[in-house]
Design an enzyme around this catalytic site. Structure first.
Site, PDB file in Angstrom:
ATOM      1  N   SER A 159     -14.084 -21.830   6.571  1.00 52.87           N
ATOM      2  CA  SER A 159     -14.021 -22.051   5.124  1.00 52.87           C
ATOM      3  C   SER A 159     -14.430 -20.796   4.352  1.00 52.87           C
ATOM      4  CB  SER A 159     -14.941 -23.217   4.743  1.00 52.87           C
ATOM      5  OG  SER A 159     -16.262 -22.875   5.115  1.00 52.87           O
ATOM      6  N   LEU A 183     -13.865 -14.208   4.921  1.00 51.95           N
ATOM      7  CA  LEU A 183     -13.186 -13.409   5.947  1.00 51.95           C
ATOM      8  C   LEU A 183     -12.020 -14.203   6.531  1.00 51.95           C
ATOM      9  CD1 LEU A 183     -13.090 -10.852   7.753  1.00 51.95           C
ATOM     10  CD2 LEU A 183     -14.645 -12.005   9.326  1.00 51.95           C
ATOM     11  N   ALA A 184     -12.273 -15.492   6.787  1.00 50.87           N
ATOM     12  CA  ALA A 184     -11.226 -16.322   7.394  1.00 50.87           C
ATOM     13  C   ALA A 184     -10.000 -16.399   6.498  1.00 50.87           C
ATOM     14  CB  ALA A 184     -11.785 -17.716   7.679  1.00 50.87           C
ATOM     15  N   HIS A 196     -17.467   2.211  11.145  1.00 51.34           N
ATOM     16  CA  HIS A 196     -16.101   2.690  10.913  1.00 51.34           C
ATOM     17  C   HIS A 196     -15.966   4.212  11.057  1.00 51.34           C
ATOM     18  CE1 HIS A 196     -15.770  -1.330   9.641  1.00 51.34           C
ATOM     19  NE2 HIS A 196     -15.951  -1.192   8.344  1.00 51.34           N
ATOM     20  N   LYS A 219      -9.898   6.210  -1.026  1.00 54.48           N
ATOM     21  CA  LYS A 219      -9.331   7.156  -0.059  1.00 54.48           C
ATOM     22  C   LYS A 219     -10.151   7.175   1.231  1.00 54.48           C
ATOM     23  CE  LYS A 219      -9.453  11.787  -0.535  1.00 54.48           C
ATOM     24  NZ  LYS A 219      -9.159  13.049  -1.233  1.00 54.48           N
ATOM     25  N   TYR A 258      -0.831  15.752   7.494  1.00 55.78           N
ATOM     26  CA  TYR A 258      -0.295  17.008   6.976  1.00 55.78           C
ATOM     27  C   TYR A 258      -1.196  18.184   7.326  1.00 55.78           C
ATOM     28  CZ  TYR A 258      -3.318  16.312   2.811  1.00 55.78           C
ATOM     29  OH  TYR A 258      -4.364  16.104   1.954  1.00 55.78           O
ATOM     30  N   ILE A 259      -0.548  19.329   7.391  1.00 57.55           N
ATOM     31  CA  ILE A 259      -1.287  20.552   7.718  1.00 57.55           C
ATOM     32  C   ILE A 259      -1.182  21.481   6.527  1.00 57.55           C
ATOM     33  CG2 ILE A 259      -1.384  22.576   9.215  1.00 57.55           C
ATOM     34  CD1 ILE A 259      -0.181  20.894  11.409  1.00 57.55           C
TER      35      ILE A 259
HETATM   36  C1  BG6 Z   1     -16.192  -3.381   5.461  1.00 62.14           C
HETATM   37  C2  BG6 Z   1     -17.366  -3.109   4.572  1.00 62.14           C
HETATM   38  O1  BG6 Z   1     -16.560  -3.329   6.802  1.00 62.14           O
HETATM   39  O2  BG6 Z   1     -15.182  -2.415   5.218  1.00 62.14           O
HETATM   40  C3  BG6 Z   1     -16.951  -3.104   3.114  1.00 62.14           C
HETATM   41  O3  BG6 Z   1     -18.350  -4.112   4.783  1.00 62.14           O
HETATM   42  C4  BG6 Z   1     -15.808  -2.158   2.894  1.00 62.14           C
HETATM   43  O4  BG6 Z   1     -18.043  -2.762   2.277  1.00 62.14           O
HETATM   44  C5  BG6 Z   1     -14.690  -2.430   3.885  1.00 62.14           C
HETATM   45  O5  BG6 Z   1     -15.336  -2.366   1.566  1.00 62.14           O
HETATM   46  C6  BG6 Z   1     -13.608  -1.397   3.798  1.00 62.14           C
HETATM   47  O6  BG6 Z   1     -12.508  -1.800   4.537  1.00 62.14           O
HETATM   48  P1  BG6 Z   1     -11.050  -1.333   4.129  1.00 62.14           P
HETATM   49  O7  BG6 Z   1     -10.178  -1.855   5.219  1.00 62.14           O
HETATM   50  O8  BG6 Z   1     -10.761  -1.942   2.791  1.00 62.14           O
HETATM   51  O9  BG6 Z   1     -11.077   0.143   4.058  1.00 62.14           O
END
Ligand code: BG6
Length: 513
Positions: free
Chosen positions: A27, A30-31, A254, A353, A387-388
Site C-alpha cells: 500500500s 515505493l510499491a 548510488h 543531473k 561524449y568526449i
Molecule cells: C533515492 C533517494 O535512493 O534516490 C532519493 O532516497 C533520491 O532521495 C533518489 O531522490 C534519486 O533517484 P533517481 O532515480 O530519481 O535519480
C-alpha cells in the site's frame, strides 16, 4: 536469437513457467510508484512466466478494487488497456500485520491454494518476496516470511532495498538477522542506480573499447567527478531524510556503486561473482573519507522556495543534517594512487543531473596553448549520453583550437530505443537469477567502512564539521568551486556548455574580445 526472446527463454527456463511474487508494503509509495509499474512493464513485454500471480501484502485494510486502483495509478497504459486488464487479473491483495505469524500464515494458505489452482508442480512452486517496506520492519517481516511463507517446494528470492542500516554496526546487525532467514544466493539487495542504462553501460564502455583500456589510470587521468543534482528539496520526505542526510541517502550507495564500476579492475568474466569480486576489491582500497576532504551544505529558502529547516516534515528546527556534500576519495592502488574521485550530491540545486566526468591530464609539452583538457562524460540522466570533450581545429581559415565533442547522445543515435525503468530491469535480473547488478554483503560492508567514521563525526556534531548554507535553486555552497579546484579539476573554458550552443560561435566571440 533476438536478445529479448533469449531473455524471455532464460526466465522461463529458470522458473519453469511459474512464480508467485509477493510485494510486502503493497500500500506504500515505493510499491505504487516503482514496483507495480515495473511489474506491469515486465508483464506487457512477456517477461513474467505464464503462470504468475502477484500478491500484495500490507497492514492497510482495503478491498480488491481499492488495491488495484492504488497500485495501477502510476502505470502508463495508454493504448495498452487490454494488457492492463489482464495484468489486474493476476493481482490479489492480502492484509496482515508485519510482526505476527497469523497474517503470514494466512498469506501462505492463499498462495498454496493459488499454486494448486494454477497446477504448478511440486518443485516449481517458486516465490519471490519484494520488500517495499520501511527499514523498521525489515527484520520481523523477513522472520515472518521465513517461518510461514518460505517456499518448501520451489525456489525463494528476497529483494530488499536501502537503507541497509545507518553505519557499519547497524548494517552488520541487519545483515546477520537477514542471513538467518535467507541465504546470500536468495538475497537481492537493490541499488536502483545499478539498473540505470548508463550505469549498466560502464563496463561495456571500459572493457569493449581498446582505446579506453589503455588510458584508464593515473598515468592519463587527472581527476574523476561523480555528480548527483536534484532541483527539489526534501519536501514531504523530511521525516526520513533528517535521520539520514545526503551522504547516506545517495553517496554511500548510488554514487559509490558508480565509482566502483569506474575504478574496478577488469573482471575475469562477466559472471556476477567475478564482477562483484572486483568491486569489493576496489572498495577495500579506499581509505575512510576524512574531514579535510569534505564540504557540507544545507539549503536555505530562496526564490520563493522554503529552506530545509522550514520544511514541515523536519521536526528538529536546529537540524545539522547535510543536504549537500562534496567529498573526495582516494583509491590506494597501482592504477589510481593520487587521483581524486570527487563525489558531489545535493538537493534543491539548480538542475537535475547525474553524470560521471573523467578529466584527463594536460598534453605533455603541448604545442597548442589554449588546448583544454580532454574529458569523457557519461551522462546518466536526464538524456543518456556518452561524449568526449576534445580539441579540434576551428573549421575554416583559422588555426584556433576549439573545444568540441565526440557525441553519442542516445536520443539521436538510437532513435527507436526504449529504455526501461531501472526497477524493471532489476526485477528482470531477479527473475533470471542474475546477481551482477545487486549489492553483495561484503560489498555493503566495505562501502560502510568508507563512510562510517565521518558519519559518526557528523552525527556527533564534531567541532571540525562545518555546514555551509546555499540557496534553494543554486549550484550549491559558494565554497564548492575552490574546493573542486583544490583537487585539480581544471575548467579552463568556462563558456563551453554541452550541448546547448555551438562551440565555434563561442570561440569566435572569444577571439573578438
Ligand atoms: C533515492 C533517494 O535512493 O534516490 C532519493 O532516497 C533520491 O532521495 C533518489 O531522490 C534519486 O533517484 P533517481 O532515480 O530519481 O535519480
Amino acid at each position: 536469437m533476438d536478445p529479448i526472446k533469449q531473455m524471455q527463454k532464460q526466465v522461463c527456463e529458470e522458473l519453469h513457467g511459474s512464480i508467485t511474487i509477493v510485494v510486502l508494503g503493497a500500500s506504500g509509495d515505493l510499491a505504487k510508484k516503482k514496483t507495480f509499474p515495473a511489474l506491469f512493464g515486465l508483464f506487457k513485454n512477456g517477461f513474467l512466466p505464464a503462470k504468475t500471480k502477484i500478491f500484495g501484502y500490507a497492514r492497510t485494510q482495503m478491498d480488491h478494487e481499492e488495491f488495484v486502483k492504488r497500485v495501477t495509478q502510476y502505470i502508463k497504459a495508454k493504448g495498452l488497456e487490454t494488457q492492463l486488464d489482464e495484468f489486474k487479473n493476476i493481482l490479489t491483495y492480502v492484509s496482515g500485520q508485519y510482526d505476527q505469524d497469523e497474517g503470514f500464515a494466512n498469506l501462505n494458505e492463499l498462495i498454496r491454494k493459488s499454486e494448486k489452482e494454477r497446477k504448478i508442480e511440486v518443485g516449481n512452486r517458486h516465490r519471490m518476496f519484494y520488500m517495499a517496506l520501511p527499514p523498521s520492519v525489515f527484520i520481523p517481516v523477513a522472520q515472518g516470511l521465513k517461518k510461514n511463507v518460505y517456499a518448501r517446494e520451489g525456489l525463494n528470492r528476497i529483494v530488499i532495498e536501502k537503507p541497509f542500516g545507518k553505519d557499519s554496526e547497524s548494517s552488520a546487525v541487519l545483515a546477520k538477522a537477514l542471513a538467518n532467514c535467507f541465504t546470500e544466493r536468495e538475497t537481492f539487495r537493490i541499488d536502483h542506480y545499478l539498473g540505470k542504462e548508463m550505469v549498466k553501460n560502464v563496463l561495456m564502455v571500459r572493457f569493449a573499447n581498446v582505446f579506453f583500456s589503455q588510458v584508464w589510470s593515473r598515468v592519463n587521468i587527472d581527476n574523476v567527478q561523480i555528480t548527483f543534482k536534484e532541483p527539489f528539496g526534501t519536501e514531504g520526505r523530511g521525516g526520513y531524510f533528517d535521520g539520514f542526510g545526503i551522504i547516506r541517502d545517495v553517496m554511500q550507495n548510488h554514487l559509490l556503486q558508480v565509482l566502483s564500476l569506474i575504478a574496478m579492475e577488469r573482471p575475469i568474466s562477466t559472471e556476477a561473482e567475478d564482477i562483484r569480486d572486483e568491486k569489493v576489491k576496489v572498495l577495500k582500497c579506499i581509505h575512510p573519507v576524512t574531514v579535510e576532504n569534505i564540504l557540507l551544505g544545507q539549503y536555505v529558502g530562496a526564490n520563493g522556495k522554503p529552506g530545509y529547516l522550514e520544511d514541515d516534515t523536519i521536526k528538529n528546527k536546529k537540524s545539522l543534517t547535510p543536504t549537500f556534500a562534496a567529498l573526495v576519495l582516494f583509491i590506494e592502488n597501482e592504477r589510481w594512487e593520487g587521483v581524486p574521485f570527487i563525489l558531489k550530491a545535493g538537493k534543491a540545486l539548480n538542475e537535475a543531473k547525474v553524470e560521471v566526468r573523467i578529466q584527463f591530464r594536460n598534453v605533455a609539452g603541448s604545442l597548442y596553448q589554449n588546448a583544454a583538457r580532454n574529458e569523457l562524460v557519461l551522462r546518466v540522466q536526464p538524456d543518456e549520453a556518452v561524449y568526449i570533450k576534445f580539441n579540434n581545429k576551428q573549421p575554416g581559415l583559422s588555426y584556433q583550437t576549439i573545444q568540441s565533442e565526440l557525441d553519442l547522445t542516445y536520443q539521436y543515435r538510437y532513435t527507436d530505443m526504449s529504455i526501461p525503468d531501472a526497477y524493471e530491469s532489476l526485477i528482470l535480473d531477479v527473475l533470471r537469477n542474475d546477481h551482477s547488478n545487486f549489492v553483495r554483503s561484503d560489498e555493503l560492508e566495505a562501502a560502510w567502512k568508507i563512510f562510517t567514521p565521518l558519519l559518526h563525526k557528523i552525527d556527533e556534531r564534531h567541532e571540525d564539521i562545518h555546514l555551509y548554507p546555499y540557496e534553494y535553486g543554486s549550484r550549491g555552497p559558494a565554497e564548492l568551486v575552490p574546493f573542486i579546484r583544490k583537487y585539480g579539476y581544471d575548467r579552463s573554458n568556462v563558456n563551453y556548455k554541452w550541448p546547448l550552443q555551438s562551440v565555434a560561435t563561442t570561440a569566435n566571440k572569444e577571439q573578438k574580445l
